[in-house]
Design an enzyme around this catalytic site. Sequence first.
Site, PDB file in Angstrom:
ATOM      1  N   ASN A   9      37.037  48.148  31.605  1.00  0.00           N
ATOM      2  CA  ASN A   9      36.374  49.581  31.273  1.00  0.00           C
ATOM      3  C   ASN A   9      35.920  50.003  30.008  1.00  0.00           C
ATOM      4  OD1 ASN A   9      36.591  51.911  31.714  1.00  0.00           O
ATOM      5  ND2 ASN A   9      39.111  53.297  31.516  1.00  0.00           N
ATOM      6  N   TRP A  10      34.455  50.204  30.068  1.00  0.00           N
ATOM      7  CA  TRP A  10      33.551  50.437  28.834  1.00  0.00           C
ATOM      8  C   TRP A  10      33.663  51.729  28.624  1.00  0.00           C
ATOM      9  CZ3 TRP A  10      28.109  47.877  29.412  1.00  0.00           C
ATOM     10  CH2 TRP A  10      28.244  46.393  28.802  1.00  0.00           C
ATOM     11  N   LYS A  11      34.599  52.902  29.693  1.00  0.00           N
ATOM     12  CA  LYS A  11      34.206  53.748  28.848  1.00  0.00           C
ATOM     13  C   LYS A  11      32.873  54.744  28.920  1.00  0.00           C
ATOM     14  CE  LYS A  11      39.382  52.750  27.393  1.00  0.00           C
ATOM     15  NZ  LYS A  11      40.030  53.151  27.023  1.00  0.00           N
ATOM     16  N   HIS A  95      42.021  57.252  36.864  1.00  0.00           N
ATOM     17  CA  HIS A  95      42.513  56.918  34.679  1.00  0.00           C
ATOM     18  C   HIS A  95      43.254  58.238  34.158  1.00  0.00           C
ATOM     19  CE1 HIS A  95      42.149  55.528  30.336  1.00  0.00           C
ATOM     20  NE2 HIS A  95      41.875  54.158  31.274  1.00  0.00           N
ATOM     21  N   GLU A  97      43.213  59.093  31.587  1.00  0.00           N
ATOM     22  CA  GLU A  97      42.399  59.970  30.468  1.00  0.00           C
ATOM     23  C   GLU A  97      41.679  61.216  31.083  1.00  0.00           C
ATOM     24  OE1 GLU A  97      39.530  56.841  28.718  1.00  0.00           O
ATOM     25  OE2 GLU A  97      41.908  56.247  27.286  1.00  0.00           O
ATOM     26  N   GLU A 172      49.174  51.545  34.222  1.00  0.00           N
ATOM     27  CA  GLU A 172      48.725  51.551  32.617  1.00  0.00           C
ATOM     28  C   GLU A 172      49.136  52.245  32.035  1.00  0.00           C
ATOM     29  OE1 GLU A 172      44.153  50.702  32.250  1.00  0.00           O
ATOM     30  OE2 GLU A 172      44.170  52.888  32.745  1.00  0.00           O
ATOM     31  N   GLY A 178      45.112  51.785  24.479  1.00  0.00           N
ATOM     32  CA  GLY A 178      44.039  52.596  23.589  1.00  0.00           C
ATOM     33  C   GLY A 178      44.673  52.632  22.134  1.00  0.00           C
ATOM     34  N   SER A 217      46.160  47.996  26.196  1.00  0.00           N
ATOM     35  CA  SER A 217      46.430  46.986  25.040  1.00  0.00           C
ATOM     36  C   SER A 217      46.010  45.845  25.778  1.00  0.00           C
ATOM     37  CB  SER A 217      46.968  47.586  23.848  1.00  0.00           C
ATOM     38  OG  SER A 217      46.868  49.078  23.619  1.00  0.00           O
TER      39      SER A 217
HETATM   40  C1  PEP Z   1      42.644  51.505  29.957  1.00  0.00           C
HETATM   41  O1  PEP Z   1      41.700  52.518  28.940  1.00  0.00           O
HETATM   42  O2  PEP Z   1      42.441  51.674  30.790  1.00  0.00           O
HETATM   43  C2  PEP Z   1      43.008  50.680  28.782  1.00  0.00           C
HETATM   44  C3  PEP Z   1      43.699  49.862  29.376  1.00  0.00           C
HETATM   45  O3  PEP Z   1      41.875  50.612  27.668  1.00  0.00           O
HETATM   46  P1  PEP Z   1      43.104  49.193  26.096  1.00  0.00           P
HETATM   47  O4  PEP Z   1      42.956  47.696  26.698  1.00  0.00           O
HETATM   48  O5  PEP Z   1      41.959  50.110  25.321  1.00  0.00           O
HETATM   49  O6  PEP Z   1      44.375  49.242  25.750  1.00  0.00           O
END
Ligand code: PEP
Length: 264
Positions: A9-11, A95, A97, A172, A178, A217
């Site tokens: 997921n490049w966000k 997601h 976010e 998640e 993050g 993470s």
């Molecule tokens: C995400 O935002 O979907 C995610 C898993 O981020 P990270 O790996 O940085 O925790």
Amino acid sequence: MRQKLVVGNWKLNGSLLNNKALIAGLLERLKGINTADFAICVPYTYLFQAQNLLKDSNIEWGAQNVSQFDGGAHTSSISAPMIAEFGCKYVIIGHSERRALSNESNQKAARRFARAVDAGLTPIYCVGETLEERAAGLAENVVKNQILAITHGLDEIVFERAKQVETVIAYEPVWAIGNGQTASPQQAQQMHAFIRDLIAKVDVDFASKVRIIYGGSMTPANASALLAMPDVDGGLIGRCALLADDFSQICKKASMADQLYLVA
Ligand code: PEP
């Protein structure tokens, strides 16, 4: 056995120049590996570039969200058929976010899910609890309501279509995204099994096939232990997806899942 799936997921990251180098790095490192599935979900503006660089490769691509509408007066929105035009296989839905930034309800996420499957896209439907919810003992309840929004909140026809286009669930935990604080393999396994049981109450066959991936993470250092869990079918990766080496290492661990099970 469900083949593992690793999705980056490049966000809100990328530039034409950097993407080119990152994708070239992934193609080189993952060339010829077909014992796991790989994908990157990029900002809308880079879908065309991803399509051009990844077509005919073993890496799929997708978007990070989709409108709950297929057209009309919805300035700035992007519809599922538009995304599908760029050859995308996947789209991330709900997601945390997005849920937090746009105050998105389970019902709204479910409507986006429906638009995605109608357009033939495979939704990566994100669920997960906050730290406060976990501390209050509400983690399973929160995730249950998020899952029920798609298993019970949609038309039967949409649910049937969701099975045809695959559907991926991403667990998640919000507190693990993050920040380097990952869920333990046991915590992940427990919630993944809970989700699979919920889906089995509606459709046993679908529950045995649906891939439930973990996000929060995941790194090359902790990926093997997480991926060795029987109900962890892959990973949704944020920060490490921006580094060709880290992302590829996680992908390679996923591709050796048989060996992971042997040592677990
Ligand atoms: C995400 O935002 O979907 C995610 C898993 O981020 P990270 O790996 O940085 O925790």
